[in-house]
Design a protein around this motif. Structure first.
Motif, PDB file in Angstrom:
ATOM      1  N   THR A 545      26.644 -32.562   2.349  1.00 42.81           N
ATOM      2  CA  THR A 545      27.801 -32.469   3.326  1.00 42.81           C
ATOM      3  C   THR A 545      29.086 -32.837   2.852  1.00 42.81           C
ATOM      4  OG1 THR A 545      27.453 -34.776   4.255  1.00 42.81           O
ATOM      5  CG2 THR A 545      26.427 -32.975   5.363  1.00 42.81           C
ATOM      6  N   TYR A 546      30.051 -32.315   3.380  1.00 42.14           N
ATOM      7  CA  TYR A 546      31.305 -32.590   2.814  1.00 42.14           C
ATOM      8  C   TYR A 546      31.647 -34.219   2.948  1.00 42.14           C
ATOM      9  CZ  TYR A 546      32.829 -27.877   2.214  1.00 42.14           C
ATOM     10  OH  TYR A 546      32.886 -26.634   1.853  1.00 42.14           O
ATOM     11  N   SER A 547      32.385 -34.663   1.925  1.00 38.10           N
ATOM     12  CA  SER A 547      32.661 -36.094   1.901  1.00 38.10           C
ATOM     13  C   SER A 547      34.071 -36.095   2.980  1.00 38.10           C
ATOM     14  CB  SER A 547      32.792 -36.592   0.785  1.00 38.10           C
ATOM     15  OG  SER A 547      33.949 -35.970   0.148  1.00 38.10           O
ATOM     16  N   GLY A 548      34.779 -35.331   3.074  1.00 39.05           N
ATOM     17  CA  GLY A 548      36.192 -35.196   3.914  1.00 39.05           C
ATOM     18  C   GLY A 548      36.174 -34.536   5.041  1.00 39.05           C
ATOM     19  N   ASP A 549      37.322 -33.951   5.223  1.00 46.21           N
ATOM     20  CA  ASP A 549      37.324 -33.311   6.752  1.00 46.21           C
ATOM     21  C   ASP A 549      37.478 -31.925   6.395  1.00 46.21           C
ATOM     22  OD1 ASP A 549      39.802 -32.880   5.576  1.00 46.21           O
ATOM     23  OD2 ASP A 549      40.974 -34.330   6.942  1.00 46.21           O
ATOM     24  N   LYS A 616      21.359 -20.636  16.178  1.00 46.78           N
ATOM     25  CA  LYS A 616      21.205 -21.759  15.574  1.00 46.78           C
ATOM     26  C   LYS A 616      22.662 -22.244  14.780  1.00 46.78           C
ATOM     27  CE  LYS A 616      18.042 -24.830  13.286  1.00 46.78           C
ATOM     28  NZ  LYS A 616      16.501 -24.923  12.652  1.00 46.78           N
ATOM     29  N   PRO A 617      22.953 -23.464  15.137  1.00 49.10           N
ATOM     30  CA  PRO A 617      24.371 -23.800  14.492  1.00 49.10           C
ATOM     31  C   PRO A 617      24.246 -24.100  13.024  1.00 49.10           C
ATOM     32  CG  PRO A 617      23.511 -25.682  15.966  1.00 49.10           C
ATOM     33  CD  PRO A 617      22.588 -24.260  16.026  1.00 49.10           C
ATOM     34  N   GLU A 618      25.343 -23.903  12.188  1.00 51.99           N
ATOM     35  CA  GLU A 618      25.295 -23.941  11.191  1.00 51.99           C
ATOM     36  C   GLU A 618      26.469 -24.337  10.579  1.00 51.99           C
ATOM     37  OE1 GLU A 618      23.060 -20.943   8.383  1.00 51.99           O
ATOM     38  OE2 GLU A 618      23.813 -19.581  10.007  1.00 51.99           O
ATOM     39  N   GLY A 619      26.366 -25.028   9.218  1.00 49.60           N
ATOM     40  CA  GLY A 619      27.749 -25.519   8.695  1.00 49.60           C
ATOM     41  C   GLY A 619      28.879 -26.459   9.555  1.00 49.60           C
ATOM     42  N   ARG A 620      27.898 -27.428  10.101  1.00 44.74           N
ATOM     43  CA  ARG A 620      28.912 -28.282  11.026  1.00 44.74           C
ATOM     44  C   ARG A 620      29.399 -29.592  10.136  1.00 44.74           C
ATOM     45  NH1 ARG A 620      25.195 -29.127  16.592  1.00 44.74           N
ATOM     46  NH2 ARG A 620      26.106 -27.117  17.723  1.00 44.74           N
ATOM     47  N   LEU A 621      30.535 -29.875  10.193  1.00 43.34           N
ATOM     48  CA  LEU A 621      30.834 -31.138   9.375  1.00 43.34           C
ATOM     49  C   LEU A 621      30.583 -32.415  10.027  1.00 43.34           C
ATOM     50  CD1 LEU A 621      32.456 -32.349   6.910  1.00 43.34           C
ATOM     51  CD2 LEU A 621      34.485 -31.909   8.016  1.00 43.34           C
ATOM     52  N   HIS A 622      31.461 -32.680  11.297  1.00 46.24           N
ATOM     53  CA  HIS A 622      30.872 -33.514  12.223  1.00 46.24           C
ATOM     54  C   HIS A 622      31.354 -33.159  13.571  1.00 46.24           C
ATOM     55  CE1 HIS A 622      35.189 -34.992  12.078  1.00 46.24           C
ATOM     56  NE2 HIS A 622      35.080 -34.821  10.810  1.00 46.24           N
ATOM     57  N   GLN A 623      30.926 -33.959  14.591  1.00 46.91           N
ATOM     58  CA  GLN A 623      31.332 -33.903  16.042  1.00 46.91           C
ATOM     59  C   GLN A 623      32.868 -34.296  16.208  1.00 46.91           C
ATOM     60  OE1 GLN A 623      28.689 -35.471  18.617  1.00 46.91           O
ATOM     61  NE2 GLN A 623      30.037 -35.305  20.404  1.00 46.91           N
ATOM     62  N   ILE A 638      33.394 -29.773  14.422  1.00 44.34           N
ATOM     63  CA  ILE A 638      34.614 -29.359  13.561  1.00 44.34           C
ATOM     64  C   ILE A 638      33.442 -28.631  12.269  1.00 44.34           C
ATOM     65  CG2 ILE A 638      36.087 -29.950  11.666  1.00 44.34           C
ATOM     66  CD1 ILE A 638      36.887 -32.430  13.519  1.00 44.34           C
ATOM     67  N   PRO A 639      33.794 -27.493  11.924  1.00 41.27           N
ATOM     68  CA  PRO A 639      33.138 -26.765  10.889  1.00 41.27           C
ATOM     69  C   PRO A 639      33.367 -27.130   9.539  1.00 41.27           C
ATOM     70  CG  PRO A 639      34.801 -25.425  11.617  1.00 41.27           C
ATOM     71  CD  PRO A 639      34.721 -26.675  12.518  1.00 41.27           C
ATOM     72  N   VAL A 640      32.454 -26.830   8.618  1.00 45.59           N
ATOM     73  CA  VAL A 640      32.866 -27.054   7.206  1.00 45.59           C
ATOM     74  C   VAL A 640      33.640 -25.736   6.842  1.00 45.59           C
ATOM     75  CG1 VAL A 640      31.859 -26.646   4.818  1.00 45.59           C
ATOM     76  CG2 VAL A 640      31.020 -28.218   6.495  1.00 45.59           C
ATOM     77  N   ALA A 749      30.785 -21.243   6.161  1.00 42.90           N
ATOM     78  CA  ALA A 749      31.652 -21.124   4.734  1.00 42.90           C
ATOM     79  C   ALA A 749      30.904 -20.927   3.562  1.00 42.90           C
ATOM     80  CB  ALA A 749      32.398 -22.715   4.810  1.00 42.90           C
ATOM     81  N   ARG A 750      29.642 -21.542   3.457  1.00 41.67           N
ATOM     82  CA  ARG A 750      28.726 -21.329   2.306  1.00 41.67           C
ATOM     83  C   ARG A 750      28.401 -19.993   1.987  1.00 41.67           C
ATOM     84  NH1 ARG A 750      25.138 -23.873   5.332  1.00 41.67           N
ATOM     85  NH2 ARG A 750      22.865 -22.499   5.390  1.00 41.67           N
TER      86      ARG A 750
END
Length: 982
Positions: A545-549, A616-623, A638-640, A749-750
């Protein structure tokens, strides 16, 4: 009729004798100018203060007049000063002599160090000069001189002007002036003698007194005493005991890998020759009276050691050769060269060798791999070897422009990470020996549009500067640049980050070359992250997962829940590799409809949110901490997202030009909006994928909260509830956001098409670097070189602490920041900046030269040291410096010793220290006269007040100035006479 016409036949020609002649017109023009400048009547100022001629402000105004077709310039020179009150002016007595006549006797400003020659000769605070306008014109014949002088006399008489008026005669270099000053019942004539050979009787005081008295012709006995001021000037040219300490840099030390006189990344500093060529000592006797001293052809009382006043000035060497100035100037000369790198080094190896020789993966092999490699192959690839062979064939030279050892030293300096195995990890360290990041010195790059002083670009500029000066000139520069470009490609192809560059998008405050290197680093980062993501196999069950926002790069992410993704219907046969490692290395999205249809994801316009909600949800960063979806109350995620493509200033300019060309038509505006909304569309698709069943309102609440307006309203049950709606701009029919939302598909995004195509951008950068000519390169890097030179000058100045230099450096910085911010600064302006830097370097070198000569460091007593340092700093900043205590003061004793040693050396005698042991003091005292060479200049001012031309005339000031040098003798006399009683 006949009678009327008869007189006409008798009419004869009438000559009008009132018509003005050329001479009268000339006089009239002089009078007109004097009236315009308000130089009429008597204007008495305050008595002159001591030293005001040097410290005060002199101004001048000019006009042009002509005598027939001969043009003259008329110039008014005056000292700016406050006049006394007008009341005092009105009370001035009618018979008071003019101000300039009173100034002839004033002793406060004898021998001013910097002034107009007429000020030095006559002590005037105000005068007017009429001189031929053209430099090569001259009034040579005696009749013309007399005509001009009579014109001046008439004009002064007609206007009542009491300011002295001079006429320049003979060639301009001779500085010959004759003039006149008129007052009520008085007149002063200014006369001059200029000879190349001096009559013997005028080389001493007694002979000059005779000529002065005979010129006055006063019949009074006894004659009033003559006041005398004398100045002798001695010149010291031979600094025997002080060799110039500046050593040239030790070039050979670099080749052995040792730190020599000069390191890469450091600029040299200092003058190659002594920047002080002469020391002039002026010994002055300001107030002597005739009869007190004897000075004739046999004997003189005028011993310089005994003079009550000593003053010193130094003569600077004309344009001394300065290392820093030469370095920058030579680098600037590259900017004017037209040759390309290929023309300098021979035909490009890229074209001739093709694939076989293009194995550049071994560049810097010794530095990047621990395996031992023969020294002669230290930093070059097969490709570069071939390039060198071709260069040798064409140039007929046995070696390439840059010595291998020098090249390796530079490459190690530029790429310190290459020496360790850390390169393999892609990590690198930066040198922290530079100024703190927030310091003023560090942030100069903002003003100069250069690059930070710890960056690769800055170091490259310094290395190219040094190579241009010491190691092969232009060919060396081309060679290093070729190696540098090869290294950039090697790093791109092998995912090695470039050291010495700040992470993140290109910094538009820096020079374009620095931005290009940052852009290449961005590409390497993206490619590296993608390649690492590809290596992570799905079976590992790793969730990256992404380490940032959401602002972080979308391409740096590995797959999100790869295991789950593989199980998804319709995605069988599409592994992570297929997204990122297609043959062209493009990160393509799925073929638009087929697989989405198979996955039931063609929701968009037709399928409503209900269908989307089943996905199905995909590419989630965090709630998101606070928000829920409006439709189903699910938490909003919040999406990636993909990071916007980084851009250099030239790309931004291109883009803005394209957008501007679209025009203002509706179609153009629509197209422009579509082009600008690529990033928005990508974020919408990511949002839809992360939040199935969402609405545009949900997206707006996260992406642009100000466009979602919430109000408190009372519902049917009477409760206060929050009701939200989109802002007015979002409700405009068919606005860009609505259109984009409708076309956006739920794709994480990917799996989207990349906003930033790192492969293409990297190739563009590498091509851009490869086609740079040395001249283009020098233009790009000149701001960095100027930046480095200013830092060097600041560093050296801080050791000397010269206040005038501090001011000049501030001026250089402000001037440079204006010039360098333009894309293509004019050569003339760049030359001015380099010239200013060289001037500062010369001033600092002068300060060091004087400190060495006056031995400020050797002083044991603190007080003496401070006095000497003050004296040295005054010598740099003032035209002439008074020596406290004259020959008996501390500085005076040092100056005396300098002259003594120079005299001893000239006579091949032992220095003063040895003489003390050999010669008894009595004998030494007798030899004092030989301590100084013959005076290079002898100046005398004789003054008195006597009645002229008759004994009963009014007593008026008389003055004569005499100067005698090796090839010049001048007498300048001002003799006043009474025009009422004669």
């Amino acid at each position: 009729m006949a009678a009327d016409s008869e007189p006409e036949s008798e009419v004869f020609e009438i000559t009008d004798f009132t018509t003005a002649s050329e001479w009268e017109r000339f006089i009239s023009k002089i009078e007109e100018v004097l009236n315009d400048w308000k130089l009429i009547g008597n204007s008495l100022g305050k008595p002159l203060e001591k030293g005001i001629f040097t410290s005060g402000t002199w101004e001048e105004k000019s006009d042009e007049i002509s005598f027939a077709d001969f043009k003259f310039s008329i110039t008014h020179h005056y000292l700016v000063q406050e006049f006394p009150d007008k009341e005092g002016k009105d009370e001035v007595l009618e018979d008071v002599i003019p101000q300039s006549m009173q100034d002839l006797l004033c002793m406060n400003n004898d021998f001013p160090p910097r002034a107009h020659c007429l000020v030095r000769w006559y002590g005037l605070r105000e005068f007017v000069v009429i001189a031929p306008a053209a430099n090569n014109d001259a009034v040579l014949s005696e009749s013309k001189c007399n005509l001009l002088l009579s014109s001046v006399s008439v004009a002064l008489g007609n206007t009542g002007c009491q300011v002295p008026l001079f006429v320049q005669i003979h060639q301009k270099w001779r500085r010959m002036y004759v003039g006149e000053c008129q007052g009520p019942g008085v007149r002063t004539d200014f006369e001059m003698v200029h000879l190349r050979k001096v009559p013997n009787q005028y080389t001493h005081l007694s002979g000059l007194l005779d000529i002065f008295k005979s010129k006055i012709g006063c019949t009074l006995t006894p004659l009033p005493p003559v006041s005398i001021a004398i100045r002798f000037t001695y010149v010291l040219q031979d600094w025997q005991q002080y060799f110039w300490p500046q050593q040239p840099p030790d070039i050979d030390a670099l080749v052995g890998g040792e730190v020599g006189g000069l390191e890469f990344g450091k600029l040299p500093f200092g003058a190659c020759e002594d920047p002080i060529s002469e020391l002039h000592l002026a010994t002055t006797w300001p107030h002597l009276t005739e009869g007190i001293i004897v000075d004739n052809d046999v004997y003189s009382d005028l011993d310089p050691i005994q003079a009550p006043h000593w003053s010193v000035r130094v003569r600077k060497a004309d344009n001394p050769q300065c290392l820093l100035g030469d370095f920058v100037t030579e680098f600037f000369k590259i900017c004017r060269r037209k040759e390309s790198t290929d023309e300098i080094l021979g035909r490009s190896t890229f074209e001739e060798e093709g694939r076989e020789a293009a194995d550049i993966t071994h560049a810097l092999s010794k530095l990047t791999e621990p395996a031992p490699v023969p020294i002669h192959k230290l930093s070059v690839s097969n490709m570069v070897h071939t390039a060198k062979k071709k260069i040798q064939k064409q140039r007929g030279v046995e070696e390439s422009p840059l010595n291998n050892d020098v090249l390796n030293t530079i490459l190690l300096f530029l790429f310190p990470d290459a020496a360790s195995e850390k390169l393999l990890d892609g990590t690198y360290s930066t040198d922290h020996s530079n100024p703190p990041l927030e310091s003023e010195e560090y942030n100069l790059y903002n003003q100069f549009k250069s690059a930070p002083s710890d960056s690769l670009t800055y170091k490259l500029a310094l290395c190219l500067c040094m190579i241009n000066f010491y190691h092969g000139g232009l060919k060396g520069v081309a060679h290093l640049w070729q190696e540098f470009v090869l290294e950039m490609r090697f790093r791109w192809e092998n995912n090695f980050l470039i050291p010495g560059l700040a992470s993140g998008p290109p910094d538009l405050r820096c020079c374009l070359l620095h931005q290009k290197l940052q852009m290449l680093n961005c590409c390497i980062e993206r490619k590296k992250a993608r390649d690492e993501g590809r290596k992570t196999s799905p079976s590992d069950n790793v969730t990256n997962t992404y380490s940032g926002d959401a602002g972080k790069s979308g391409d740096q992410l590995g797959p999100d829940n790869l295991k789950d993704m593989d199980k998804e219907k319709g995605e069988v046969g599409k592994s992570w590799d297929s997204w990122s490692d297609s043959e062209e290395e493009f990160f393509e999205c799925l073929s638009d409809t087929e697989e989405l249809k198979g996955n039931g994801q063609e929701s968009g316009k037709k399928g409503g949110p209900k269908e989307m909600a089943s996905l199905k949800p995909e590419g989630r960063l965090h709630q998101h901490g606070k928000l829920n979806l409006l439709h189903n109350g699910e938490p909003l995620y919040i999406p990636v997202t993909q990071e916007p493509a980084p851009m250099t200033e030239d790309l931004l300019e291109e883009q803005s030009e394209v957008l501007a060309k679209l025009g203002t038509s509706a179609e153009g505006a629509h197209l422009r909006a579509r082009m600008q909304s690529a990033c928005l569309l990508s974020d919408m698709e990511s949002f839809k994928a992360a939040n199935p069943g969402c609405f545009l309102e949900d997206f707006v609440r996260w992406y642009s909260p100000r466009d979602y307006i919430e109000e408190e309203v009372i519902d049917e049950k009477g409760n206060m509830v929050l009701k939200g709606e989109l802002s007015a701009r979002m409700k405009i029919p068919s606005n860009m956001w609505v259109e984009a939302w409708e076309t956006a598909k739920p794709i994480p995004a990917r799996r989207q098409r990349r906003l930033f195509d790192d492969t293409r951008e990297a190739e563009k950068v590498l091509h851009y670097l490869a086609v740079q000519k040395p001249a283009d390169l020098a233009r790009h890097l000149l701001p960095c070189v100027i930046h480095a030179a200013v830092l060097k000058v600041k560093e050296e100045e801080s050791l000397e602490n010269i206040s005038s230099v501090k001011k000049i450096i501030k001026q250089i910085i402000s001037h440079s920041s204006k010039v360098l911010h333009f894309p293509n600064p004019e050569d003339k302006k760049l030359e001015e900046i380099i010239h200013q830097i060289t001037n500062v370097e010369a001033i600092i070198a002068r300060a060091r030269s004087l400190k060495a000569k006056f031995g400020t460091e050797k002083c044991e007593q603190e007080e003496e040291k401070e006095d000497l340092e003050r004296f040295v700093s005054c010598l740099l900043e003032q035209p002439e410096v008074l020596v406290v205590g004259a020959g008996r003061g501390h500085a005076g004793r040092i100056i005396h010793k300098l002259f003594v040693n120079a005299q001893r050396a000239a006579a091949m005698a032992p220095p003063e220290e040895d003489l003390k042991r050999m010669v008894p003091p009595e004998e030494k005292r007798q030899n004092l006269a030989a301590d100084f060479p013959p005076a290079a200049g002898r100046e005398l001012i004789l003054r008195t007040t006597v009645p002229r031309p008759a004994p009963y005339s009014r007593a008026l000031p008389q003055r004569m100035y005499s100067v005698l040098t090796k090839e010049d003798f001048r007498l300048a006399g001002a003799f006043s006479s009474d025009t009422s009683f004669f």
